[in-house]
Design a protein around this motif. Structure first.
Motif, PDB file in Angstrom:
ATOM      1  N   UNK A 245      40.193   4.888  22.847  1.00 55.92           N
ATOM      2  CA  UNK A 245      40.973   6.134  22.926  1.00 55.92           C
ATOM      3  C   UNK A 245      40.605   7.107  21.891  1.00 55.92           C
ATOM      4  N   UNK A 246      40.344   6.776  20.778  1.00 54.70           N
ATOM      5  CA  UNK A 246      40.109   7.937  19.595  1.00 54.70           C
ATOM      6  C   UNK A 246      38.832   8.744  19.862  1.00 54.70           C
ATOM      7  N   UNK A 247      37.892   7.997  20.646  1.00 56.80           N
ATOM      8  CA  UNK A 247      36.883   8.852  21.057  1.00 56.80           C
ATOM      9  C   UNK A 247      35.675   8.970  19.917  1.00 56.80           C
ATOM     10  N   UNK A 248      35.509   8.586  18.767  1.00 51.01           N
ATOM     11  CA  UNK A 248      34.788   8.689  17.672  1.00 51.01           C
ATOM     12  C   UNK A 248      33.729   7.675  17.719  1.00 51.01           C
ATOM     13  N   UNK A 249      33.729   6.709  18.598  1.00 47.75           N
ATOM     14  CA  UNK A 249      32.703   5.699  18.943  1.00 47.75           C
ATOM     15  C   UNK A 249      32.665   4.437  18.277  1.00 47.75           C
ATOM     16  N   UNK A 528      26.016  -5.644  15.058  1.00 48.83           N
ATOM     17  CA  UNK A 528      25.489  -4.723  16.068  1.00 48.83           C
ATOM     18  C   UNK A 528      25.592  -3.361  15.703  1.00 48.83           C
ATOM     19  N   UNK A 529      26.456  -2.943  14.985  1.00 45.76           N
ATOM     20  CA  UNK A 529      26.907  -1.387  14.561  1.00 45.76           C
ATOM     21  C   UNK A 529      25.706  -0.910  13.964  1.00 45.76           C
ATOM     22  N   UNK A 530      25.103  -1.676  13.152  1.00 44.54           N
ATOM     23  CA  UNK A 530      23.729  -1.447  12.521  1.00 44.54           C
ATOM     24  C   UNK A 530      22.847  -0.760  13.240  1.00 44.54           C
ATOM     25  N   UNK A 531      22.867  -0.957  14.825  1.00 42.00           N
ATOM     26  CA  UNK A 531      21.836  -0.688  15.476  1.00 42.00           C
ATOM     27  C   UNK A 531      22.179   0.759  16.242  1.00 42.00           C
ATOM     28  N   UNK A 532      23.524   1.288  16.035  1.00 43.69           N
ATOM     29  CA  UNK A 532      24.135   2.417  16.880  1.00 43.69           C
ATOM     30  C   UNK A 532      23.343   3.491  16.899  1.00 43.69           C
ATOM     31  N   UNK A 533      23.358   4.164  18.205  1.00 39.44           N
ATOM     32  CA  UNK A 533      22.713   5.406  18.214  1.00 39.44           C
ATOM     33  C   UNK A 533      23.874   6.604  18.647  1.00 39.44           C
ATOM     34  N   UNK A 534      23.658   7.589  18.307  1.00 41.98           N
ATOM     35  CA  UNK A 534      24.544   8.841  18.824  1.00 41.98           C
ATOM     36  C   UNK A 534      24.027  10.209  19.025  1.00 41.98           C
ATOM     37  N   UNK A 535      24.168  10.901  19.844  1.00 44.05           N
ATOM     38  CA  UNK A 535      23.640  12.351  20.080  1.00 44.05           C
ATOM     39  C   UNK A 535      24.863  13.054  20.761  1.00 44.05           C
ATOM     40  N   UNK A 609      25.409  -4.059  25.259  1.00 43.09           N
ATOM     41  CA  UNK A 609      25.555  -2.950  24.558  1.00 43.09           C
ATOM     42  C   UNK A 609      26.625  -2.086  25.539  1.00 43.09           C
ATOM     43  N   UNK A 610      27.247  -1.177  24.852  1.00 46.74           N
ATOM     44  CA  UNK A 610      28.157  -0.281  25.376  1.00 46.74           C
ATOM     45  C   UNK A 610      27.385   1.338  25.377  1.00 46.74           C
ATOM     46  N   UNK A 611      27.642   1.838  26.560  1.00 45.12           N
ATOM     47  CA  UNK A 611      27.263   3.332  26.634  1.00 45.12           C
ATOM     48  C   UNK A 611      28.682   3.952  26.789  1.00 45.12           C
ATOM     49  N   UNK A 612      28.804   4.941  25.766  1.00 40.50           N
ATOM     50  CA  UNK A 612      30.247   5.315  25.474  1.00 40.50           C
ATOM     51  C   UNK A 612      30.083   6.848  25.607  1.00 40.50           C
ATOM     52  N   UNK A 613      30.698   7.433  26.336  1.00 37.36           N
ATOM     53  CA  UNK A 613      30.714   9.039  26.666  1.00 37.36           C
ATOM     54  C   UNK A 613      31.762   9.627  26.100  1.00 37.36           C
ATOM     55  N   UNK A 614      31.873  10.863  25.509  1.00 38.51           N
ATOM     56  CA  UNK A 614      33.050  11.626  25.206  1.00 38.51           C
ATOM     57  C   UNK A 614      32.703  13.007  25.579  1.00 38.51           C
ATOM     58  N   UNK A 615      33.673  13.586  26.502  1.00 39.13           N
ATOM     59  CA  UNK A 615      33.660  14.992  26.750  1.00 39.13           C
ATOM     60  C   UNK A 615      34.303  15.730  25.871  1.00 39.13           C
ATOM     61  N   UNK A 616      33.637  16.609  25.228  1.00 40.94           N
ATOM     62  CA  UNK A 616      34.225  17.195  23.937  1.00 40.94           C
ATOM     63  C   UNK A 616      34.743  18.623  24.046  1.00 40.94           C
ATOM     64  N   UNK A 617      34.639  19.072  25.437  1.00 39.85           N
ATOM     65  CA  UNK A 617      35.302  20.402  25.578  1.00 39.85           C
ATOM     66  C   UNK A 617      34.135  21.323  26.234  1.00 39.85           C
ATOM     67  N   UNK A 618      34.437  22.532  26.446  1.00 42.21           N
ATOM     68  CA  UNK A 618      33.560  23.516  27.107  1.00 42.21           C
ATOM     69  C   UNK A 618      33.089  24.466  25.975  1.00 42.21           C
ATOM     70  N   UNK A 627      28.689  17.188  25.564  1.00 37.65           N
ATOM     71  CA  UNK A 627      29.107  15.815  25.767  1.00 37.65           C
ATOM     72  C   UNK A 627      28.357  15.055  24.406  1.00 37.65           C
ATOM     73  N   UNK A 628      29.442  14.088  23.977  1.00 39.43           N
ATOM     74  CA  UNK A 628      28.903  13.237  22.785  1.00 39.43           C
ATOM     75  C   UNK A 628      28.744  11.726  23.607  1.00 39.43           C
ATOM     76  N   UNK A 629      27.420  11.345  23.176  1.00 36.53           N
ATOM     77  CA  UNK A 629      27.094   9.951  23.735  1.00 36.53           C
ATOM     78  C   UNK A 629      26.847   9.079  22.545  1.00 36.53           C
ATOM     79  N   UNK A 630      27.251   7.749  22.814  1.00 36.84           N
ATOM     80  CA  UNK A 630      27.039   6.808  21.983  1.00 36.84           C
ATOM     81  C   UNK A 630      26.293   5.501  22.552  1.00 36.84           C
ATOM     82  N   UNK A 631      25.500   4.909  21.760  1.00 38.06           N
ATOM     83  CA  UNK A 631      25.140   3.592  22.113  1.00 38.06           C
ATOM     84  C   UNK A 631      25.334   2.521  21.252  1.00 38.06           C
ATOM     85  N   UNK A 632      26.276   1.667  21.602  1.00 38.52           N
ATOM     86  CA  UNK A 632      26.718   0.835  20.863  1.00 38.52           C
ATOM     87  C   UNK A 632      26.290  -0.937  21.018  1.00 38.52           C
TER      88      UNK A 632
END
Lengths: 679, 177
Positions: A245-249, A528-535, A609-618, A627-632
């Protein structure tokens, strides 16, 4: 219905006060009729509060916005399955819910363990010997009820009317709470928090009555396990909610309210381990009593943190004046605990000394030490902003960096003990035994460490965690295999069936092992969070973004509208290795009643792993969606681990077949009944 | 009803673009981008969400994030202009207070927060060892140390037999029960 509900809460308060006063007087003057009358009053609190809760739910479903609580937390367009969550979404409703759960626990304790009128404690069989404690425990529970019902009636009434007028519609439920997890997470968390009142009541009752034998510790342990199970699942579901829910990955931010739930969990876990020393060796009695007290006090303290506004948290209720009530109650509770302890501490003398540091007893001591250090570090970090404000006049923030840096090494050591503890023998473990039992798992752990290093991983904490996970899993597997193999030889059944038989013969021991497996899986998920990636980046039509092994391509943009909210979604194609594997829809909703916008996470979860996408607005200038994208990696194992912990706890709560056999032992029954008769 | 989701003002988008540029540069191993990330990780939102400045604020009523986002755009400029890390972080502290730091400083009163858990751990360990020493000193010497403490098998004859058999294979297994 509003008035009826309010009177039901008032009636519950009067009943609880009567139950407490009559119970105390009855026990002091040894008046059986008064004690029975107090028990009946305690029983009656539950139906009274059930009526009140049903009234509030009815008012919520009727959209009665004359009630301030409903106008503040609900609205007409709110789907019915979220309307139930309105009950615990605000300060007043959640306090009523808390009181109702507490009265429910007291009801179950009394119904399950009450002495029948006219029957004396000395007529009890050993199985029911703890029932001699129920009358006093119910008085203590009634005392706790008095406090919460006082809040319900005089400080935070869920049935209070709006001062002026009735709005056409309510403000609506906080959008962050409009998720299925919110229908389950708070009730389970509360069942855990509130549940610790029951072992506290039994423990305090045993201390006050100087109850002989170990029966009281059995019942205290079982109730602690029940509360611990609920709290564990509640905490993990809270993490799942934060993640989805909170969208910070992430799933755990070391927020003060999260920490507040974790503190009683840590001390409760310490008690569930150290209680075995009391049961098996008659040791650590004082320590156990204080662990039960501390767990209850920390549960109340956690509630205080959440409700008082003492610390700032996105999960806390609005700042209110009820903090003072909690401080007074906590002070009284601490005073009662201290008085009961000092009056009866001679009753808590250890029966046996420790014989060797290479023993199960020493293992439990270290386990307790580590859990308590973790609890202190978390409590200290949580309160430090308040302390620094008192001392220096400005809040010094303590966030994830501090908690991770302090706690990760502590919890890795705890993971090591999770494997070591069960292999240590009571009293003394020989060096040969240590070598025989630890060599194989230690080699496996070292092999996993070497493999991780060979794969180029260098972050030390995940590496150590994976190695320890392999070590602990090997030990647990070895324990099951050894026992199942011997049973299998005797019964000529398969290993799997024999393992089940073994587990059912000693549910506590093997259920405990299953819990340890769950803890290991949870630790692997966290590592696993030691290997997280975000962009992140703008995603106009056909734009691409790479994260982890995935390439994301923006395909389209869509809109929707209903009575509760309007929404916009990005349609994103996911490719892995040049092949399309999924389409995902991260979106944003605009909730009309509350005028709030909320990102809706799109999560594609696999075991790896999880692919986690957050639409952060326009972008307002270019209208390009961001788009915020996280690989967890490995995050799914946290939820799986929690399920395994829950399963293991249920197994451990089941009676062992051996326990049934022991209950048929007549001499023990006579001896224990004689002890009970003296109470 | 057409609702626009222009989530934050222009500054927000400027931040996203600045971040994007720095992320892209980061993929190429740009030391400026790496320094930006290292500094941004030391900062957090001052609203109750307390999220890192590299994450999305999870508090819908956040009143500070717009200001912080603007400051982050300035941060990228300061990183490029070559200001020292301390100077940059100090500028954030002056503007938003010490709460903006993700971790308490390791000097002054803040040092207490870092030290206390280890002090407590040390005291606890000392107490634990003292208790162990006391208990060992009280140990009765006459009693054979190898005697089992609890009946094997918890009263179940079948389980006791299983444990006895394992014990024969493994030495002292039954005493762990």
């Amino acid at each position: 219905m509003q008035l009826f509900g309010a009177y039901a809460v008032l009636l519950a308060f009067v009943l609880a006060v009567y139950a407490f006063v009559a119970g105390v007087v009855g026990h002091l003057r040894r008046r059986r009729r008064l004690i029975v009358s107090a028990e009946r009053a305690t029983l009656a609190v539950f139906p009274a509060l059930t009526v009140a809760v049903l009234c509030l739910i009815g008012l919520i479903f009727r959209n009665d916005f004359t009630v301030a609580y409903i106008a503040e937390h609900s609205n007409r367009a709110l789907p019915f399955y979220f309307k139930i969550a309105v009950l615990w979404s605000g300060q007043e409703g959640s306090l009523l819910f808390w009181s109702w759960l507490l009265s429910g626990y007291a009801f179950v304790v009394l119904l399950g363990g009450r002495l029948r009128p006219g029957r004396a404690a000395d007529e009890l069989s050993p199985k029911h010997a703890h029932r001699a404690l129920v009358p006093l425990a119910s008085v203590i529970l009634a005392g706790v009820e008095v406090f919460f019902l006082a809040l319900n009636n005089f400080a935070a009434s869920a049935f209070a009317s709006l001062p002026v007028g009735t709005p056409a519609d309510g403000n609506g439920l906080n959008p962050l709470l409009q998720y299925s997890q919110m229908d389950i997470h708070p009730p389970l968390l509360y069942l855990g928090y509130v549940g610790f009142a029951v072992p506290f009541a039994f423990c305090l009752a045993a201390l006050l009555k100087r109850y002989p034998g170990d029966r009281w510790i059995h019942i205290t342990r079982r109730w602690t396990m029940v509360a611990w199970l609920f709290l564990t699942i509640g905490i993990v579901l809270g993490g799942l909610w934060a993640y989805k829910v909170l969208g910070w990955g992430g799933y755990w931010a070391w927020d003060p309210v999260e920490n507040a739930a974790f503190l009683p969990w840590l001390t409760g876990t310490a008690f569930l381990h150290s209680v075995m020393m009391q049961e098996k060796r008659g040791m650590l009695k004082i320590w156990n009593v204080w662990l039960v007290f501390a767990t209850f006090l920390l549960a109340i303290f956690g509630d205080f943190l959440t409700r008082s506004g003492l610390v700032s948290s996105v999960h806390a209720f609005a700042q209110s004046s009820i903090g003072g009530w909690f401080v007074i109650f906590l002070a009284i509770a601490v005073a009662v605990c201290l008085a009961a302890f000092f009056k009866n501490k001679d009753f808590l003398k250890s029966e046996n000394p420790l014989e060797s540091t290479a023993s199960r007893e020493a293992g439990f001591l270290f386990n307790n030490f580590v859990l308590l250090v973790a609890a202190f570090a978390i409590l200290w970090g949580t309160l430090f902003p308040v302390i620094s404000e008192w001392v220096e006049g400005q809040k010094i923030s303590v966030g994830r960096v501090f908690f991770d840096r302090i706690n990760v090494p502590i919890f890795l050591f705890l993971l090591f003990l999770t494997g070591v503890g069960p292999l240590l023998a009571w009293r003394r473990t020989s060096a040969a035994s240590l070598k025989r039992n630890f060599l194989g798992p230690a080699i496996l752990g070292a092999a996993v460490l070497a493999l991780c290093l060979a794969m180029g991983w260098r972050d030390p904490y995940p590496l150590v965690c994976f190695a320890l996970a392999a070590f602990v899993l090997a030990i647990v597997a070895m324990e099951f295999y050894r026992g199942a193999r011997v049973l299998s030889r005797r019964s000529r059944r398969g290993l799997a069936l024999s393992a089940v038989e073994l587990t059912m013969r000693n549910t506590r021991r093997y259920g405990g092992y299953i819990i340890h497996v769950g803890i290991v899986l949870l630790a692997v998920g966290i590592a696993g969070s030691g290997f997280n990636q975000q962009t992140e980046g703008p995603m106009p039509y056909r734009a691409k973004l790479a994260v982890g092994p995935y390439t994301l391509t923006s395909l389209a943009y869509t809109q929707d509208d209903n009575a509760n909210f309007s929404s916009e979604a990005l349609i994103v194609r996911v490719d892995q290795g040049g092949r399309e594997i999924a389409t995902m829809y991260p979106s944003r909703r605009f909730y009309k009643a509350s005028n709030q916008t909320q990102s809706m996470v799109a999560d594609r979860s696999t075991l790896l792993s999880d692919l986690y996408l957050v639409y952060a607005g326009d972008d307002p200038e270019t209208n390009q969606p961001i788009l915020h994208a996280y690989w967890n990696p490995l995050i799914a194992w946290i939820w799986i681990g929690a399920l395994v912990i829950g399963f293991g706890t249920i197994i451990a709560l089941l009676p062992s077949r051996t326990a049934a056999a022991r209950r048929e032992n007549p001499p023990a029954r006579v001896a224990e009944t004689a002890e009970v008769a003296q109470v | 009803m057409q609702v626009r989701f222009a989530s934050r003002p222009l500054r927000r988008i400027s931040l996203a673009l600045a971040l994007l540029g720095l992320f892209t540069a980061g993929l190429r191993g740009d030391p400026v981008a790496e320094r930006y990330h290292r500094l941004a990780a030391k900062l957090r939102c001052v609203c109750p969400c307390h999220q890192s400045m590299l994450s999305e604020c999870s508090n819908m009523q956040c009143s500070a994030r717009a200001q912080l986002d603007a400051a982050m755009v300035k941060l990228s400029q300061k990183v490029r202009s070559g200001d020292s890390d301390e100077l940059i972080l100090q500028a954030f502290v002056q503007e938003f207070g010490p709460e903006v730091l993700a971790a308490p400083p390791t000097h002054g009163f803040s040092l207490v927060v870092w030290i206390m858990p280890w002090v407590a751990a040390g005291l606890g360990l000392w107490a634990l060892l003292a208790v162990l020493h006391y208990w060992r000193a009280q140990r009765p010497s006459a009693e054979p140390a190898t005697a089992p403490a609890a009946p094997a098998g918890d009263g179940d004859p079948a389980l006791a037999r299983v444990q006895a058999e394992i014990a024969r294979e493994l030495g002292d297994w039954e005493r762990r029960e």
